[in-house]
Design a protein around this motif. Structure first.
Motif, PDB file in Angstrom:
ATOM      1  N   UNK A   1     -52.346  69.251  14.993  1.00 30.30           N
ATOM      2  CA  UNK A   1     -52.485  68.285  13.921  1.00 30.30           C
ATOM      3  C   UNK A   1     -52.853  69.011  12.623  1.00 30.30           C
ATOM      4  N   UNK A   2     -52.164  68.674  11.564  1.00 31.22           N
ATOM      5  CA  UNK A   2     -52.452  69.290  10.270  1.00 31.22           C
ATOM      6  C   UNK A   2     -53.729  68.715   9.671  1.00 31.22           C
ATOM      7  N   UNK A   3     -54.489  69.624   9.063  1.00 30.66           N
ATOM      8  CA  UNK A   3     -55.692  69.232   8.334  1.00 30.66           C
ATOM      9  C   UNK A   3     -55.567  69.732   6.905  1.00 30.66           C
ATOM     10  N   UNK A   4     -56.115  68.962   5.992  1.00 34.55           N
ATOM     11  CA  UNK A   4     -56.185  69.398   4.599  1.00 34.55           C
ATOM     12  C   UNK A   4     -57.567  69.996   4.388  1.00 34.55           C
ATOM     13  N   UNK A   5     -57.584  71.280   3.988  1.00 36.88           N
ATOM     14  CA  UNK A   5     -58.849  72.000   3.837  1.00 36.88           C
ATOM     15  C   UNK A   5     -58.901  72.708   2.492  1.00 36.88           C
ATOM     16  N   UNK A   6     -60.080  73.166   2.171  1.00 37.38           N
ATOM     17  CA  UNK A   6     -60.305  74.055   1.049  1.00 37.38           C
ATOM     18  C   UNK A   6     -61.482  74.955   1.415  1.00 37.38           C
ATOM     19  N   UNK A   7     -61.586  76.097   0.736  1.00 36.93           N
ATOM     20  CA  UNK A   7     -62.692  77.012   0.987  1.00 36.93           C
ATOM     21  C   UNK A   7     -63.473  77.139  -0.315  1.00 36.93           C
ATOM     22  N   UNK A   8     -64.804  76.962  -0.221  1.00 38.21           N
ATOM     23  CA  UNK A   8     -65.621  76.869  -1.426  1.00 38.21           C
ATOM     24  C   UNK A   8     -66.971  77.545  -1.265  1.00 38.21           C
ATOM     25  N   UNK A   9     -67.607  77.673  -2.426  1.00 41.05           N
ATOM     26  CA  UNK A   9     -69.016  78.050  -2.504  1.00 41.05           C
ATOM     27  C   UNK A   9     -69.759  76.821  -3.013  1.00 41.05           C
ATOM     28  N   UNK A  10     -70.834  76.452  -2.333  1.00 42.11           N
ATOM     29  CA  UNK A  10     -71.705  75.373  -2.783  1.00 42.11           C
ATOM     30  C   UNK A  10     -73.020  75.993  -3.242  1.00 42.11           C
ATOM     31  N   UNK A  11     -73.153  76.307  -4.539  1.00 43.39           N
ATOM     32  CA  UNK A  11     -74.385  76.945  -5.011  1.00 43.39           C
ATOM     33  C   UNK A  11     -75.599  76.035  -4.828  1.00 43.39           C
ATOM     34  N   UNK A  12     -76.726  76.640  -4.516  1.00 47.83           N
ATOM     35  CA  UNK A  12     -77.984  75.912  -4.356  1.00 47.83           C
ATOM     36  C   UNK A  12     -78.932  76.310  -5.487  1.00 47.83           C
TER      37      UNK A  12
ATOM     38  N   UNK B   1     -56.956  73.355  -2.111  1.00 45.74           N
ATOM     39  CA  UNK B   1     -56.551  72.535  -0.965  1.00 45.74           C
ATOM     40  C   UNK B   1     -55.192  72.949  -0.388  1.00 45.74           C
ATOM     41  N   UNK B   2     -55.178  73.073   0.947  1.00 48.50           N
ATOM     42  CA  UNK B   2     -53.959  73.431   1.669  1.00 48.50           C
ATOM     43  C   UNK B   2     -53.926  72.648   2.972  1.00 48.50           C
ATOM     44  N   UNK B   3     -52.721  72.348   3.434  1.00 49.72           N
ATOM     45  CA  UNK B   3     -52.553  71.653   4.714  1.00 49.72           C
ATOM     46  C   UNK B   3     -52.001  72.624   5.724  1.00 49.72           C
ATOM     47  N   UNK B   4     -52.651  72.680   6.896  1.00 50.31           N
ATOM     48  CA  UNK B   4     -52.184  73.586   7.936  1.00 50.31           C
ATOM     49  C   UNK B   4     -52.646  73.088   9.297  1.00 50.31           C
ATOM     50  N   UNK B   5     -52.090  73.717  10.319  1.00 48.47           N
ATOM     51  CA  UNK B   5     -52.513  73.451  11.687  1.00 48.47           C
ATOM     52  C   UNK B   5     -53.454  74.532  12.201  1.00 48.47           C
ATOM     53  N   UNK B   6     -53.947  75.372  11.291  1.00 47.63           N
ATOM     54  CA  UNK B   6     -54.888  76.411  11.697  1.00 47.63           C
ATOM     55  C   UNK B   6     -56.137  75.771  12.307  1.00 47.63           C
ATOM     56  N   UNK B   7     -56.607  76.364  13.388  1.00 51.56           N
ATOM     57  CA  UNK B   7     -57.837  75.885  14.016  1.00 51.56           C
ATOM     58  C   UNK B   7     -59.053  76.560  13.410  1.00 51.56           C
TER      59      UNK B   7
ATOM     60  N   UNK C   1     -60.328  59.666   2.367  1.00 57.33           N
ATOM     61  CA  UNK C   1     -60.799  59.079   1.106  1.00 57.33           C
ATOM     62  C   UNK C   1     -61.283  60.152   0.128  1.00 57.33           C
ATOM     63  N   UNK C   2     -60.752  61.382   0.298  1.00 56.16           N
ATOM     64  CA  UNK C   2     -61.104  62.529  -0.559  1.00 56.16           C
ATOM     65  C   UNK C   2     -62.545  62.992  -0.372  1.00 56.16           C
ATOM     66  N   UNK C   3     -63.218  62.549   0.688  1.00 59.36           N
ATOM     67  CA  UNK C   3     -64.589  62.973   0.922  1.00 59.36           C
ATOM     68  C   UNK C   3     -64.605  64.374   1.546  1.00 59.36           C
ATOM     69  N   UNK C   4     -65.707  65.061   1.309  1.00 59.74           N
ATOM     70  CA  UNK C   4     -65.894  66.431   1.774  1.00 59.74           C
ATOM     71  C   UNK C   4     -66.555  66.420   3.149  1.00 59.74           C
ATOM     72  N   UNK C   5     -65.899  67.069   4.121  1.00 57.43           N
ATOM     73  CA  UNK C   5     -66.449  67.195   5.466  1.00 57.43           C
ATOM     74  C   UNK C   5     -66.527  68.689   5.769  1.00 57.43           C
ATOM     75  N   UNK C   6     -67.751  69.230   5.785  1.00 60.44           N
ATOM     76  CA  UNK C   6     -67.929  70.664   6.003  1.00 60.44           C
ATOM     77  C   UNK C   6     -67.689  70.978   7.479  1.00 60.44           C
ATOM     78  N   UNK C   7     -66.713  71.856   7.739  1.00 59.89           N
ATOM     79  CA  UNK C   7     -66.384  72.241   9.106  1.00 59.89           C
ATOM     80  C   UNK C   7     -66.974  73.598   9.492  1.00 59.89           C
ATOM     81  N   UNK C   8     -67.036  74.518   8.530  1.00 63.49           N
ATOM     82  CA  UNK C   8     -67.495  75.874   8.812  1.00 63.49           C
ATOM     83  C   UNK C   8     -68.397  76.337   7.683  1.00 63.49           C
ATOM     84  N   UNK C   9     -69.505  76.962   8.041  1.00 62.20           N
ATOM     85  CA  UNK C   9     -70.345  77.653   7.063  1.00 62.20           C
ATOM     86  C   UNK C   9     -70.457  79.094   7.521  1.00 62.20           C
TER      87      UNK C   9
END
Length: 173
Positions: free
Chosen positions: A1-12, A42-48, A160-168
């Motif tokens: 299944x394709x997921x739409x992801x992005x990779x980011x820095x969330x500064x604290x 943002x990119x769509x892929x089937x990468x796990x 709904x364009x919400x951010x769901x963190x999958x990996x830190x």
């Protein structure tokens, strides 16, 4: 299944509330995603997740925690609209290096054809006519935002364009 992801820095930042207040006024995504610096758009892929974690460990193996400092505001325009940016004053070269490294290997095919300029978007003015006056009003903000970056996050973008963190992914000294 394709997921739409992005990779980011969330500064604290200790003074992140100032940025949040600006974003509430000017950024329609303020309630969907925390203040961030995008490394991979943002990119769509089937990468796990396992494949992505393996790629992060390869591409970030030489990256150590680093200082990020931001201050002052500027605008960036594209053909559709203006954006308000919080400017990076320290750490830009490291962020550019991370961006370039991540866009090799398994993510290379998702790289855009335009130059990368590290930044934090804090708003999208309602009209181009208002951009300069908004920047002028923000010009009185002399805050310096500083932190140590030690985590790279992989976000799934929800329906709904919400951010769901999958990996830190932690950067190590």
């Amino acid at each position: 299944m394709k997921k739409k992801r992005t990779i980011m820095i969330f500064p604290r930042f200790h003074n992140i509330g100032v940025i949040n207040d600006i974003r509430k006024k000017y950024d329609p995504l303020a309630d969907k995603v925390l203040p961030h610096i995008t490394l991979v758009f943002p990119f769509e892929s089937e990468l796990g997740n396992v494949e992505i974690i393996e790629w992060l460990s390869v591409s970030l193996k030489d990256i150590k925690p680093f200082t990020l400092r931001m201050s002052g505001f500027s605008k960036q325009s594209d053909v559709y609209e203006d954006y308000l940016f919080l400017n990076i004053t320290e750490g830009k070269e490291v962020i550019t290096g991370i961006h370039d490294s991540l866009y090799q290997g398994i993510l290379e095919k998702y790289k855009a054809d335009y130059p990368y300029e590290p930044h934090m978007t804090v708003g999208r003015p309602p009209s181009r006519e208002k951009t300069d006056s908004i920047i002028e009003s923000l010009g009185s903000d002399k805050e310096i935002y500083e932190t140590t970056i030690d985590t790279i996050s992989v976000e799934m973008i929800g329906v709904n364009e919400e951010s769901i963190i999958e990996i830190e992914y932690k950067l190590y000294r």
